[in-house]
Design a protein around this motif. Structure first.
Motif, PDB file in Angstrom:
ATOM      1  N   THR A 157     -60.438-112.632 -24.286  1.00 34.32           N
ATOM      2  CA  THR A 157     -61.251-112.264 -25.445  1.00 34.32           C
ATOM      3  C   THR A 157     -61.324-110.760 -25.668  1.00 34.32           C
ATOM      4  O   THR A 157     -61.538-110.294 -26.787  1.00 34.32           O
ATOM      5  CB  THR A 157     -62.683-112.802 -25.290  1.00 34.32           C
ATOM      6  N   GLY A 158     -61.218-109.954 -24.668  1.00 33.52           N
ATOM      7  CA  GLY A 158     -61.380-108.505 -24.835  1.00 33.52           C
ATOM      8  C   GLY A 158     -60.029-107.791 -24.933  1.00 33.52           C
ATOM      9  O   GLY A 158     -59.007-108.296 -24.481  1.00 33.52           O
ATOM     10  N   HIS A 159     -60.114-106.627 -25.587  1.00 31.89           N
ATOM     11  CA  HIS A 159     -58.892-105.802 -25.688  1.00 31.89           C
ATOM     12  C   HIS A 159     -59.198-104.460 -25.108  1.00 31.89           C
ATOM     13  O   HIS A 159     -60.285-103.932 -25.294  1.00 31.89           O
ATOM     14  CB  HIS A 159     -58.483-105.648 -27.154  1.00 31.89           C
ATOM     15  N   ARG A 160     -58.248-103.909 -24.390  1.00 33.52           N
ATOM     16  CA  ARG A 160     -58.437-102.568 -23.824  1.00 33.52           C
ATOM     17  C   ARG A 160     -57.482-101.589 -24.500  1.00 33.52           C
ATOM     18  O   ARG A 160     -56.305-101.876 -24.669  1.00 33.52           O
ATOM     19  CB  ARG A 160     -58.167-102.596 -22.320  1.00 33.52           C
ATOM     20  N   ALA A 209     -55.568 -98.445 -13.569  1.00 34.23           N
ATOM     21  CA  ALA A 209     -55.958 -97.076 -13.928  1.00 34.23           C
ATOM     22  C   ALA A 209     -57.045 -97.100 -15.002  1.00 34.23           C
ATOM     23  O   ALA A 209     -58.009 -96.340 -14.934  1.00 34.23           O
ATOM     24  CB  ALA A 209     -54.735 -96.322 -14.466  1.00 34.23           C
ATOM     25  N   PHE A 210     -56.907 -97.987 -15.981  1.00 35.37           N
ATOM     26  CA  PHE A 210     -57.916 -98.097 -17.027  1.00 35.37           C
ATOM     27  C   PHE A 210     -59.263 -98.421 -16.419  1.00 35.37           C
ATOM     28  O   PHE A 210     -60.274 -97.760 -16.703  1.00 35.37           O
ATOM     29  CB  PHE A 210     -57.478 -99.201 -18.020  1.00 35.37           C
ATOM     30  N   GLU A 211     -59.255 -99.452 -15.552  1.00 33.57           N
ATOM     31  CA  GLU A 211     -60.527 -99.882 -14.986  1.00 33.57           C
ATOM     32  C   GLU A 211     -61.150 -98.763 -14.185  1.00 33.57           C
ATOM     33  O   GLU A 211     -62.353 -98.518 -14.248  1.00 33.57           O
ATOM     34  CB  GLU A 211     -60.300-101.132 -14.109  1.00 33.57           C
ATOM     35  N   ARG A 212     -60.363 -98.083 -13.413  1.00 27.72           N
ATOM     36  CA  ARG A 212     -60.904 -97.025 -12.572  1.00 27.72           C
ATOM     37  C   ARG A 212     -61.492 -95.912 -13.432  1.00 27.72           C
ATOM     38  O   ARG A 212     -62.576 -95.421 -13.181  1.00 27.72           O
ATOM     39  CB  ARG A 212     -59.790 -96.442 -11.677  1.00 27.72           C
ATOM     40  N   LEU A 213     -60.763 -95.566 -14.512  1.00 30.37           N
ATOM     41  CA  LEU A 213     -61.265 -94.498 -15.380  1.00 30.37           C
ATOM     42  C   LEU A 213     -62.564 -94.933 -16.053  1.00 30.37           C
ATOM     43  O   LEU A 213     -63.515 -94.188 -16.182  1.00 30.37           O
ATOM     44  CB  LEU A 213     -60.221 -94.144 -16.459  1.00 30.37           C
ATOM     45  N   ALA A 241     -51.464-100.396 -31.142  1.00 31.15           N
ATOM     46  CA  ALA A 241     -50.431-101.082 -30.385  1.00 31.15           C
ATOM     47  C   ALA A 241     -49.879-100.275 -29.212  1.00 31.15           C
ATOM     48  O   ALA A 241     -49.773-100.807 -28.099  1.00 31.15           O
ATOM     49  CB  ALA A 241     -49.310-101.502 -31.338  1.00 31.15           C
ATOM     50  N   PRO A 242     -49.526 -99.003 -29.407  1.00 30.24           N
ATOM     51  CA  PRO A 242     -48.919 -98.301 -28.267  1.00 30.24           C
ATOM     52  C   PRO A 242     -49.909 -98.020 -27.131  1.00 30.24           C
ATOM     53  O   PRO A 242     -49.503 -97.659 -26.046  1.00 30.24           O
ATOM     54  CB  PRO A 242     -48.457 -96.988 -28.881  1.00 30.24           C
ATOM     55  N   PHE A 243     -51.194 -98.188 -27.432  1.00 30.18           N
ATOM     56  CA  PHE A 243     -52.186 -97.712 -26.451  1.00 30.18           C
ATOM     57  C   PHE A 243     -52.894 -98.850 -25.734  1.00 30.18           C
ATOM     58  O   PHE A 243     -53.815 -98.619 -24.967  1.00 30.18           O
ATOM     59  CB  PHE A 243     -53.231 -96.819 -27.160  1.00 30.18           C
ATOM     60  N   ARG A 244     -52.507-100.045 -26.050  1.00 30.81           N
ATOM     61  CA  ARG A 244     -53.236-101.172 -25.457  1.00 30.81           C
ATOM     62  C   ARG A 244     -52.859-101.355 -24.002  1.00 30.81           C
ATOM     63  O   ARG A 244     -51.728-101.121 -23.597  1.00 30.81           O
ATOM     64  CB  ARG A 244     -52.940-102.457 -26.236  1.00 30.81           C
ATOM     65  N   VAL A 245     -53.843-101.740 -23.292  1.00 32.00           N
ATOM     66  CA  VAL A 245     -53.619-102.049 -21.874  1.00 32.00           C
ATOM     67  C   VAL A 245     -53.935-103.529 -21.715  1.00 32.00           C
ATOM     68  O   VAL A 245     -55.060-103.956 -21.970  1.00 32.00           O
ATOM     69  CB  VAL A 245     -54.542-101.206 -20.971  1.00 32.00           C
ATOM     70  N   ALA A 246     -52.905-104.251 -21.401  1.00 30.91           N
ATOM     71  CA  ALA A 246     -53.085-105.705 -21.387  1.00 30.91           C
ATOM     72  C   ALA A 246     -53.790-106.185 -20.119  1.00 30.91           C
ATOM     73  O   ALA A 246     -53.610-105.625 -19.042  1.00 30.91           O
ATOM     74  CB  ALA A 246     -51.714-106.369 -21.520  1.00 30.91           C
TER      75      ALA A 246
END
Lengths: 492, 978
Positions: free
Chosen positions: B920-923, B857-861, B909-914
């Motif tokens: 190396t990157g954080h979403r 979902a993150f990637e699509r958004l 912390a509550p919003f991270r998408v692993a």
């Protein structure tokens, strides 16, 4: 043993109340303040004291049927000492305010309490009996029971109060009671070198020596004419003396004697001028069954007389029969206002048939006036009072030879005006009240022989003795109606 | 002039305060003293003019200094007064004593007191006798001087203790005609001397000897520092107190001097008047009680004379001796005799009523040789008092009220003593007699007895209940008879109610009063059957009774309300409907019913009564009040109602006795009610809301809706990307929960707040969102808030916000609450600011969505927001319409790796998408209600961190920027390119 303040108040059935005289004793107040510490309550001004007193005596606001402070059933006034609540705090209390009230006169004083908290019992305070003695003395000085507030008697006596108090209670400590009569001018002070003079004998008599001893017996009676109720009667006697004898400390002895089978004199009380009493004299008491010691005289009273007349002693006696035995029967007739009356009075054979006066009164309460009195009496004559609610049967000086008199007849009540109300005498509860006086007679048989009066004095005095019997509260209750019983004998 | 002075003095004595209101004490005193010196004024008038000083010395001489001056003046008047004016001279001496003592002048340093003492002693010793002179005058003055000395000694103990020998000599002089005064004086000085000696530690026979032999010179100048004059002792209390004897002086058996003095005083006591005799005997009793070496048998010779006396004070003296010496003076036989004598005196026909009452009181405080109970000074019967003896003390119907009550009390005590306090002890003629007596009193009341008879009956009833309340037979019978009495004489209601009140408060068995009130209720409501026959007055009393009955929670009030309804709706007589008094009586009952614990059951009928009165009563005032009560009944909670009524009713106890509720109560009620019902405004904030955590409150993760359908659709790992977004968007639309954020706060007192608000109850918080940022909030209720130690956790408040726009905002906040004064208050709270970060929510997807789905979902958004293309590819979601708002941006911050980790942990912390594939990157995906998204790709570079942003609402970028700036918090502000 002192009093802090004194008040003399007059009223007419709770109306027209006023403080006629008051006196404060600041030195006693000084002591009261020091002894009471934090619980001290100052004496307020007269008007405030008056109001508080009237409330406690139930005389305040006579027009109001119920006043919480006045009529609370928690106020159990069982002692002669009142509590005056000066303010609403628990400390603001004047105690013990002694009050004696008779007729229109109220006398009050506040004795000193020679102790701090907690409040000691009344009976442990000598100042209370002192205060009562003073108040009673003042009461008789001011005119006894026959006081009229605005009559001639009271005002001049009140005017004398400052100088009287200077004598009898100069700084709040009562020393004596005022003499009821004006200070005797007959008294002449004793010369130097004579024996010690009693403080209550303020001088010496000069003049013809005389000793008067009068013995008065009073009989009270309740007759029910009902076998389930015990009739009651009692007799008490008083010996009054007036001794005009010379000397600083004259010695007189009066002896009371009883007939051979007479029952002993009981509850003897003697005047403080009596120098000594024999223990056997004091033993007989009306409140127990008698211990059979059966001392029956002679009763000797040696004393040094005061100058004024005084009550030498008093006693009670138990006599086997009442002097006049009566029966009273009222019967309701068919008509509502018609009563049938039947009375029988019988003079006991031991009683001398010579009366100074004798009459029987038949009051009728809670009814309208009598209209027709159709009653016959076997002796004496009958009067109806002006208000037509009282029959007076005048028996005169003698009972007939048979010693028995009767009254029979009917009475109709159909007058216009209502008669007097008495909450006790409702329906057929009714009584006859006898009034009589018999000279030269005592029921107990007690007598003072002229020759038994001994006077140790140079001149031989003239000695006069007399005795008489009188009635007081002599009731004969109607036997056909309920009658109030008032005897502890019922318990036993 | 003279007359006016007599009048002025009388006026002063009547009311000193009123008199002094028109002049001053100082002026009045000066005038009084001036007149004393005026030779034209007669001594009679001068005598009168001493009264103000004699009775109110402290008013006229407020200070010791004035007292001293006044005394000096008066002494000079005395010295100029010819001896023939005895009465005036005596009064002057008395006045001087009074002023000296009251103003506290008696001390060695006071000239006046020294001179005065000298004068008094001289007068007391003055044996000058001239037949030509007025001897009685001389005697009076000497007696007065002795009396003054006695009073001075009583007020300042041991003042004269140095003069005992002198006084004894005077007393024994041949033919002193004032021996009574001297004996009294000697006894008091002796008593005080012994008392003070006994108090001294280690005092013994020598001290006593010295005391008796004390013979100081008469001249006071010789010893100005006499201890008696220097330290002023306080008046001494009686040593014969109920709490036992006072101090004792250990002297050993040898007290010859004292014994001989006592014997000679006792021998001559007969010559004193009864009152002085009693005082002397009492003082000597105290002395013997304090000196162990003198046997009480010294009084033996006087006893018989005293026992036979007709004088109250002398017999009382014997009782006091008995209390002091018990069996050391009175054998058991004597005790029995004394008691018999006392009982006889209690009813002796020659005794006055007051004396009989006093003796009866002595009887219940009889000083027994072997007391068993009531050492506390309470009432107790002597053991030897048998029913036979006490039979003469039964009350009779002819007794005066006080006598009757005293005898009823004694007889009841005797009966209880004899038969025990058990119910079984109810037998016996004694109780039957007392009961009969009570009924006789009742009979008198029933047949028109006057007020005194009524009051006496109720007092007797109370006393009877106190003693025999446990005897159910009589208690119940009395209850029935009181009800019958009330039925016949309703005007006696206040007496009956007073008895009920006292019985309830007092020692009467509990329940009796309630039972009586219940029966009275029955009597009163039974009148409702035929109201037309009930007189106006009786109806008034019935209502009074019912008002009192309504105070009892244990008594059901149904019948009362029915009765009230009958009264309120009764048609006849019509005048009643106009009667204000009746109306207010009725409302008084209603008032008590409002506070009754059984109100719930009465609600409807009571409301009917009130409504009827409010509509139909003829009196406006009554109507208004009925309406008020109606509103109170229907609008207020029970607690509030109880509070209002308690406020309006005054003191619970005091109020009961007053008739306060009848007339004036309405006014009182109105004022209190106004106060109780008004919401008062607090001028400053009292408490505030404090966010629960350090960062200002993360939104609580809203539990996702259990949307099985969506979950079923979304959990399929193989679902195409487009489906991920569309199913996300569809569930977003269907569940409202995603649009809410819940913020946690604590309610705390402000550190500095107004006083009186430490304990608050029933708080109701109200919020007003600013400028349409949030939907309206529901009020929040908090039961209580106490300013107390840290031990009590402050109440938690969770605010559920429904933002209308994804921006920060403010909540205006106020509260209504009850403070400890039971009044209701309104206070504003400091505004609550909702920060941007507090709006963050994780992606609102069903709980069943795993990490993989979230990543997709993150990637699509991201793709959607960063693409310039049409939103059609995203699907049918609303995002397509928002295409113009999409934006991408970059934020750089200088952070080390560790710092970045900390930042991520702390803020994201509550919003991270692993993404397991990208080490190396954080979403980070921030959902901001109502429907905005901010996506972050965070990439650490060599010396900085890049925050790549994508959003569907470019207006958020400044807020995001501010937020990132605040969390990265470095000094060098790198440029942000957007």
């Amino acid at each position: 043993m002192s009093i802090r303040a004194l008040w003399i108040i007059t009223h007419e059935k709770g109306e027209h109340v006023s403080v006629r005289f008051s006196r404060r004793f600041p030195t006693v107040e000084y002591r009261a303040k020091s002894l009471a510490g934090s619980s001290y309550q100052a004496v307020p001004e007269d008007s405030a004291v008056l109001q508080l007193l009237l409330t406690e005596l139930g005389l305040a606001d006579p027009g109001k049927p119920y006043v919480a402070q006045r009529d609370d059933c928690l106020n159990q006034q069982r002692t002669p000492a009142l509590e005056l609540h000066v303010d609403s705090s628990a400390k603001g209390i004047l105690w013990p305010v002694l009050v004696i009230s008779r007729g229109p006169l109220i006398l009050a004083c506040l004795p000193l309490v020679e102790a701090g908290e907690p409040r000691p019992p009344l009976s442990s305070l000598l100042s209370v009996s002192q205060g009562l003695t003073l108040l009673e003395g003042l009461q008789s000085f001011l005119g006894g029971s026959e006081i009229k507030t605005d009559g001639d008697g009271l005002a001049p006596r009140l005017a004398l109060m400052p100088s009287v108090l200077q004598q009898v209670c100069p700084l709040g400590t009562p020393l004596d009671v005022p003499q009821a009569r004006a200070p005797s001018t007959a008294g002449v002070p004793a010369a130097a070198g004579s024996p010690r003079q009693p403080a209550w004998r303020t001088g010496q008599h000069r003049g013809r020596p005389a000793v008067n001893v009068a013995l008065t017996e009073t009989v009270r009676c309740m007759q029910y004419g009902d076998p389930s109720k015990q009739d009651l009667w009692d007799v008490y006697g008083t010996v009054t003396c007036k001794c005009d004898v010379e000397g600083v400390l004259p010695n007189v002895t009066v002896t009371l004697t009883l007939p051979p089978n007479g029952s002993p004199l009981q509850d003897i009380l003697a005047h403080p001028c009596v120098t000594s009493l024999d223990s056997s004299i004091l033993n007989a008491s009306s409140v127990d069954d008698g211990d059979g010691s059966a001392f029956s005289g002679p009763y000797k009273f040696p004393f040094c007389p005061p100058l004024e007349p005084f009550k030498l002693c008093s006693y009670t006696s138990q006599v086997p029969v009442p002097p006049i035995l009566g029966s009273y029967q009222l019967k309701q007739q068919q008509e509502v206002n018609h009563l049938r009356v039947s009375v029988n009075l019988k003079l006991h054979e031991s009683v001398k048939n010579t009366f100074e006066y004798c009459e029987a009164r038949l009051p009728f309460f809670n009814r309208v006036q009598m209209s027709i009195v159709d009653v016959k009496v076997s002796s004496g004559h009958l009067d109806v009072n002006k208000e037509k609610n009282l029959l007076v049967w005048v028996l005169g000086q003698k009972f007939p030879k048979s010693r028995e008199v009767t009254m029979e007849g009917g009475i109709r009540f159909s007058g216009q005006l209502p008669g007097p109300v008495d909450p006790l005498c409702t329906d057929l509860t009714a009584y006859i009240k006898l009034y009589f006086k018999v000279p030269d007679l005592t029921l107990s048989g007690c007598s003072v022989d002229q020759h038994s009066v001994q006077v140790y004095s140079c001149a031989k005095p003239k000695i006069v003795t007399c005795r008489e019997l009188q009635s007081k509260e002599y009731f004969i209750w109607n036997s056909t109606g309920p009658a109030p019983v008032s005897s502890g004998q019922m318990i036993l | 002039m003279a007359v006016s002075w007599v009048e002025r003095v009388a006026s002063f004595l009547r009311s000193p305060s009123r008199f002094l209101a028109s002049t001053t004490a100082e002026v009045f005193l000066v005038e009084l003293l001036r007149e004393q010196r005026d030779e034209r004024v007669t001594y009679d008038v001068k005598l009168t003019m001493l009264s103000p000083l004699c009775e109110h010395p402290t008013l006229l001489c407020p200070s010791a200094c004035t007292g001293e001056e006044t005394c000096l003046e008066l002494m000079s008047v005395f010295s100029h007064c010819p001896p023939k004016y005895t009465e005036f001279r005596c009064q002057l001496l008395l006045t001087l004593t009074t002023v000296l003592v009251s103003t506290g002048c008696v001390s060695a340093h006071s000239h006046a007191s020294r001179d005065f003492l000298e004068l008094l002693l001289k007068l007391a010793q003055d044996t000058y006798y001239d037949p030509a002179d007025v001897p009685s005058a001389l005697r009076s003055t000497r007696a007065a001087a002795c009396e003054c000395l006695r009073e001075l000694e009583a007020c300042c103990p041991s003042l004269l203790s140095q003069h005992l020998e002198l006084l004894n000599g005077l007393r024994q002089q041949e033919n002193p005609r004032h021996h009574q005064a001297l004996s009294g004086l000697y006894a008091v000085v002796l008593r005080n001397g012994v008392h003070l000696l006994a108090r001294q530690a280690g005092a013994g026979p020598e001290g006593l000897k010295a005391l008796l032999g004390g013979n100081a010179a008469v001249a006071w100048e010789a010893e100005p520092d006499s201890p008696a004059l220097t330290d002023r002792a306080a008046p001494l209390p009686s040593v014969l107190g109920p709490s036992g004897l006072g101090p004792t002086l250990q002297t050993g058996p040898d007290c010859k001097e004292l014994r001989s003095v006592l014997s000679s005083l006792l021998e001559e006591s007969y010559l004193l008047t009864p009152l002085s005799q009693a005082a002397l005997l009492h003082a000597l009793t105290e002395v013997v009680a304090m000196v162990s070496g003198v046997s009480p048998a010294i009084f033996k010779a006087q006893l018989l004379r005293l026992l036979g006396t007709s004088k109250v004070c002398l017999f009382h003296c014997t009782l006091l001796m008995k209390a002091a010496f018990t069996d050391s003076l009175f054998s058991a036989e004597d005790e029995a005799f004394l008691l018999k004598r006392l009982v006889a005196l209690c009813q002796h026909p020659q005794m006055s009523t007051a004396a009989q009452l006093f003796y009866t009181d002595c009887l219940v405080h009889f000083p027994e040789n072997r007391p068993i109970g009531a050492a506390d000074g309470g009432e107790a019967l002597p053991v030897l008092l048998t029913p036979r003896l006490a039979a003469s003390l039964v009350p009779t119907v002819f007794d005066e009220p006080a006598t009757m009550l005293a005898r009823l009390n004694v007889s009841a005590l005797v009966h209880l003593e004899e038969h025990g306090a058990r119910e079984g002890g109810a037998a016996g003629g004694g109780l039957a007699y007392l009961w009969e007596h009570l009924l006789l009193r009742l009979h008198v009341v029933e047949h028109g007895g006057d007020r005194a008879a009524v009051v006496t009956f109720f007092r007797a009833s109370f006393l009877f209940l106190c003693h025999f309340g446990h005897v159910e037979r009589h208690a119940a019978d009395l209850r029935r008879r009181l009800c019958a009495l009330y039925l016949r004489h309703c005007r006696l209601a206040p007496h009956v109610l007073n008895l009920a009140d006292r019985a309830q408060d007092g020692p009467v068995r509990p329940g009796w009063a309630v039972a009586l009130l219940r029966s009275l209720q029955g009597v009163a409501v039974s009148a409702g059957g035929d109201l037309a026959a009930v007189s106006q007055k009786d109806l008034h009393w019935h209502l009074r009774v019912l008002a009192r009955v309504a105070e009892e929670g244990q008594i059901g009030q149904g019948s009362t309300v029915d009765f009230l309804f009958a009264v309120a709706t009764a048609a006849s007589p019509p005048s009643r409907n106009e009667d204000w008094r009746l109306g207010s009586d009725l409302l008084a009952v209603c008032r008590h019913l409002l506070a009754h614990p059984g109100l719930d059951a009465l609600l409807c009928p009571l409301a009917d009564v009130l409504q009827h009165v409010a509509r139909h009563h003829g009196d406006t005032d009554v109507r208004d009040h009925a309406r008020l009560y109606y509103s109170l009944l229907t609008a207020l909670s029970r607690e509030k109602l109880a509070g209002v009524l308690a406020n309006g009713g005054g003191g619970a106890n005091g109020g009961r006795q007053d008739n306060k509720r009848v007339l004036s109560a309405m006014v009182v009620e109105s004022q209190d009610l106004t106060s109780a019902l008004t919401i008062h405004k607090a001028r400053t904030p009292v408490f505030h809301l404090v966010a629960k955590d350090r960062a200002g409150g993360w939104a609580e993760p809203t539990p996702a809706p259990e949307d099985d359908e969506a979950a079923a659709a979304g959990t399929e790992p193989g679902a195409p990307d487009a489906d991920v977004l569309s199913s996300y968007r569809s569930q977003l639309l269907s569940s409202g929960a995603a649009a809410e954020i819940a913020l946690s706060y604590e309610l705390r007192h402000l550190d500095v707040g107004p006083a009186g608000f430490d304990r608050l109850f029933s708080l109701r918080l109200h919020f007003e969102p600013s400028a349409g940022r949030f939907a309206a909030l529901a009020d929040v209720c908090v039961p209580r808030l106490f300013r107390e130690g840290a031990s009590a956790a402050p109440p938690a408040v969770t605010l559920t916000l429904r933002p209308r726009a994804p921006y920060p905002g403010t909540l205006r906040c106020s509260a209504v609450f009850t403070a400890q004064d039971e009044l209701t208050w309104h206070a504003a709270l400091p505004d609550v600011h909702v920060a941007f970060r507090q709006l963050f929510k994780p992606l609102p997807v069903p709980a069943s969505w795993g990490p993989a789905l979230r990543l997709r979902a993150f990637e699509r958004l991201w793709d959607e927001f960063c693409s310039d293309g049409d939103g059609g590819s995203v699907g049918e979601g609303g995002g397509g319409d928002a295409s113009p708002d999409r934006a991408c941006s970059l934020f750089c911050g200088r952070l080390g790796e560790a710092e970045l980790e900390a930042l991520l942990e702390e803020h994201f912390a509550p919003f991270r998408v692993a993404d397991p594939g990208d080490a190396t990157g954080h979403r980070v995906l921030l959902f901001i209600p109502p429907g905005s998204h901010v996506l972050l790709r965070i990439r650490p570079q060599e010396d900085a961190v890049q925050f790549h942003m994508a959003t569907d609402n470019w207006r958020l970028l400044p807020h995001v920027n501010d937020f990132l700036l605040s969390v990265t918090d470095w000094e060098a502000r790198n440029g942000v390119d957007s």
